[in-house]
Scaffold this motif. Sequence first.
Motif, PDB file in Angstrom:
ATOM      1  N   ALA A  46       0.830  -1.212   0.000  1.00  0.00           N
ATOM      2  CA  ALA A  46       0.000   0.000   0.000  1.00  0.00           C
ATOM      3  C   ALA A  46       0.866   1.265   0.000  1.00  0.00           C
ATOM      4  N   CYS A  47       1.937   1.252   0.791  1.00  0.00           N
ATOM      5  CA  CYS A  47       2.824   2.428   0.840  1.00  0.00           C
ATOM      6  C   CYS A  47       3.605   2.588  -0.465  1.00  0.00           C
ATOM      7  N   THR A  48       4.056   1.482  -1.029  1.00  0.00           N
ATOM      8  CA  THR A  48       4.770   1.540  -2.308  1.00  0.00           C
ATOM      9  C   THR A  48       3.862   2.107  -3.391  1.00  0.00           C
ATOM     10  N   ARG A  49       2.594   1.700  -3.383  1.00  0.00           N
ATOM     11  CA  ARG A  49       1.622   2.217  -4.349  1.00  0.00           C
ATOM     12  C   ARG A  49       1.450   3.733  -4.156  1.00  0.00           C
ATOM     13  N   ALA A  50       1.284   4.167  -2.903  1.00  0.00           N
ATOM     14  CA  ALA A  50       1.102   5.597  -2.626  1.00  0.00           C
ATOM     15  C   ALA A  50       2.335   6.401  -3.044  1.00  0.00           C
ATOM     16  N   VAL A  51       3.517   5.885  -2.747  1.00  0.00           N
ATOM     17  CA  VAL A  51       4.757   6.562  -3.154  1.00  0.00           C
ATOM     18  C   VAL A  51       4.806   6.689  -4.677  1.00  0.00           C
ATOM     19  N   GLY A  52       4.488   5.605  -5.373  1.00  0.00           N
ATOM     20  CA  GLY A  52       4.494   5.631  -6.839  1.00  0.00           C
ATOM     21  C   GLY A  52       3.504   6.636  -7.409  1.00  0.00           C
ATOM     22  N   LEU A  53       2.312   6.699  -6.824  1.00  0.00           N
ATOM     23  CA  LEU A  53       1.308   7.661  -7.290  1.00  0.00           C
ATOM     24  C   LEU A  53       1.785   9.092  -7.067  1.00  0.00           C
ATOM     25  N   HIS A  54       2.387   9.343  -5.921  1.00  0.00           N
ATOM     26  CA  HIS A  54       2.896  10.689  -5.634  1.00  0.00           C
ATOM     27  C   HIS A  54       4.032  11.054  -6.593  1.00  0.00           C
ATOM     28  N   GLN A  55       4.951  10.116  -6.798  1.00  0.00           N
ATOM     29  CA  GLN A  55       6.084  10.415  -7.679  1.00  0.00           C
ATOM     30  C   GLN A  55       5.642  10.615  -9.120  1.00  0.00           C
ATOM     31  N   SER A  56       4.767   9.745  -9.623  1.00  0.00           N
ATOM     32  CA  SER A  56       4.352   9.880 -11.031  1.00  0.00           C
ATOM     33  C   SER A  56       3.478  11.107 -11.241  1.00  0.00           C
ATOM     34  N   GLN A  73     -10.271  -5.148  16.819  1.00  0.00           N
ATOM     35  CA  GLN A  73      -9.611  -5.139  15.517  1.00  0.00           C
ATOM     36  C   GLN A  73      -8.530  -4.081  15.454  1.00  0.00           C
ATOM     37  N   PHE A  74      -7.621  -4.305  14.537  1.00  0.00           N
ATOM     38  CA  PHE A  74      -6.520  -3.384  14.262  1.00  0.00           C
ATOM     39  C   PHE A  74      -6.646  -2.981  12.809  1.00  0.00           C
ATOM     40  N   SER A  75      -6.653  -1.675  12.544  1.00  0.00           N
ATOM     41  CA  SER A  75      -6.816  -1.189  11.173  1.00  0.00           C
ATOM     42  C   SER A  75      -5.647  -0.306  10.779  1.00  0.00           C
ATOM     43  N   ILE A  76      -5.334  -0.351   9.505  1.00  0.00           N
ATOM     44  CA  ILE A  76      -4.300   0.509   8.945  1.00  0.00           C
ATOM     45  C   ILE A  76      -4.901   1.203   7.735  1.00  0.00           C
ATOM     46  N   GLU A  77      -4.711   2.520   7.681  1.00  0.00           N
ATOM     47  CA  GLU A  77      -5.161   3.301   6.538  1.00  0.00           C
ATOM     48  C   GLU A  77      -3.945   3.955   5.895  1.00  0.00           C
ATOM     49  N   VAL A  78      -3.768   3.722   4.608  1.00  0.00           N
ATOM     50  CA  VAL A  78      -2.681   4.349   3.862  1.00  0.00           C
ATOM     51  C   VAL A  78      -3.328   5.310   2.881  1.00  0.00           C
ATOM     52  N   GLY A  79      -3.009   6.599   3.036  1.00  0.00           N
ATOM     53  CA  GLY A  79      -3.626   7.623   2.206  1.00  0.00           C
ATOM     54  C   GLY A  79      -2.628   8.298   1.289  1.00  0.00           C
ATOM     55  N   ASP A  80      -3.107   8.608   0.101  1.00  0.00           N
ATOM     56  CA  ASP A  80      -2.300   9.367  -0.856  1.00  0.00           C
ATOM     57  C   ASP A  80      -3.094  10.592  -1.279  1.00  0.00           C
ATOM     58  N   GLU A  81      -2.446  11.506  -1.960  1.00  0.00           N
ATOM     59  CA  GLU A  81      -3.115  12.718  -2.432  1.00  0.00           C
ATOM     60  C   GLU A  81      -3.164  12.781  -3.952  1.00  0.00           C
ATOM     61  N   ALA A  82      -3.097  11.612  -4.596  1.00  0.00           N
ATOM     62  CA  ALA A  82      -3.159  11.558  -6.062  1.00  0.00           C
ATOM     63  C   ALA A  82      -4.618  11.640  -6.501  1.00  0.00           C
ATOM     64  N   PRO A  83      -4.975  12.641  -7.300  1.00  0.00           N
ATOM     65  CA  PRO A  83      -6.357  12.768  -7.764  1.00  0.00           C
ATOM     66  C   PRO A  83      -6.827  11.487  -8.459  1.00  0.00           C
ATOM     67  N   SER A  85      -6.500   8.690  -7.529  1.00  0.00           N
ATOM     68  CA  SER A  85      -5.618   7.591  -7.105  1.00  0.00           C
ATOM     69  C   SER A  85      -5.404   6.548  -8.193  1.00  0.00           C
ATOM     70  N   VAL A  86      -5.033   7.077  -9.350  1.00  0.00           N
ATOM     71  CA  VAL A  86      -4.692   6.195 -10.465  1.00  0.00           C
ATOM     72  C   VAL A  86      -3.285   6.531 -10.921  1.00  0.00           C
ATOM     73  N   PRO A  87      -2.566   5.571 -11.483  1.00  0.00           N
ATOM     74  CA  PRO A  87      -1.237   5.880 -11.998  1.00  0.00           C
ATOM     75  C   PRO A  87      -1.324   7.011 -13.019  1.00  0.00           C
ATOM     76  N   GLY A  88      -0.364   7.899 -12.977  1.00  0.00           N
ATOM     77  CA  GLY A  88      -0.361   9.023 -13.900  1.00  0.00           C
ATOM     78  C   GLY A  88      -0.771  10.321 -13.235  1.00  0.00           C
ATOM     79  N   GLY A  89      -1.275  10.219 -11.991  1.00  0.00           N
ATOM     80  CA  GLY A  89      -1.630  11.398 -11.209  1.00  0.00           C
ATOM     81  C   GLY A  89      -2.742  12.200 -11.832  1.00  0.00           C
ATOM     82  N   ALA A  90      -2.655  13.529 -11.687  1.00  0.00           N
ATOM     83  CA  ALA A  90      -3.720  14.425 -12.131  1.00  0.00           C
ATOM     84  C   ALA A  90      -3.980  14.319 -13.623  1.00  0.00           C
ATOM     85  N   SER A  91      -2.943  14.049 -14.402  1.00  0.00           N
ATOM     86  CA  SER A  91      -3.118  13.962 -15.847  1.00  0.00           C
ATOM     87  C   SER A  91      -3.880  12.707 -16.240  1.00  0.00           C
ATOM     88  N   GLY A  92      -3.818  11.685 -15.372  1.00  0.00           N
ATOM     89  CA  GLY A  92      -4.492  10.425 -15.679  1.00  0.00           C
ATOM     90  C   GLY A  92      -3.805   9.659 -16.792  1.00  0.00           C
TER      91      GLY A  92
END
Length: 141
Positions: A46-56, A73-83, A85-92
């Motif tokens: 999940a973190c690798t995906r978020a890092v990749g979305l931010h970088q791209s 229960q134990f929960s983990i939320e991984v958040g990104d700021e990629a519009p 949340s698809v590869p390619g970021g804002a441009s899509g």
Amino acid sequence: MATVELRFSALPEHVRTARLVAAAVARRAGVDEAVLDEVRLAVGEACTRAVGLHQSGGIAAPVQVTLIEEEKQFSIEVGDEAPGSVPGGASGVASDAEIEEDEMGLAVISGLVDDVEVIAGEHGGLIRMSWPTTPPAVALS
């Protein structure tokens, strides 16, 4: 309910730290020892995906990881700021390889975690994963 929040620059070298923190907090929360490797792997994906979305997408904001310890229960939320949340970021605009890698990462997470939710919005995305916990054994004297 105890919560730990972790924010880190979208750099691959910080993913390892997020995995270690997640495993330590999961252990303390009462997640079964046999499941901790799955927690580590799922958080890493999940973190690798978020890092990749931010970088791209050229996003300078940090990746956010929230570790939530609840009664059963134990929960983990991984958040990104990629519009979206698809590869390619804002441009899509994403290559087939980026899309395939993203889909593979989500498939790995789904295979590791029974209770997973992926949310994508115009301001970013969130992967929420949960595991059951067992209360600590009470010593009788």
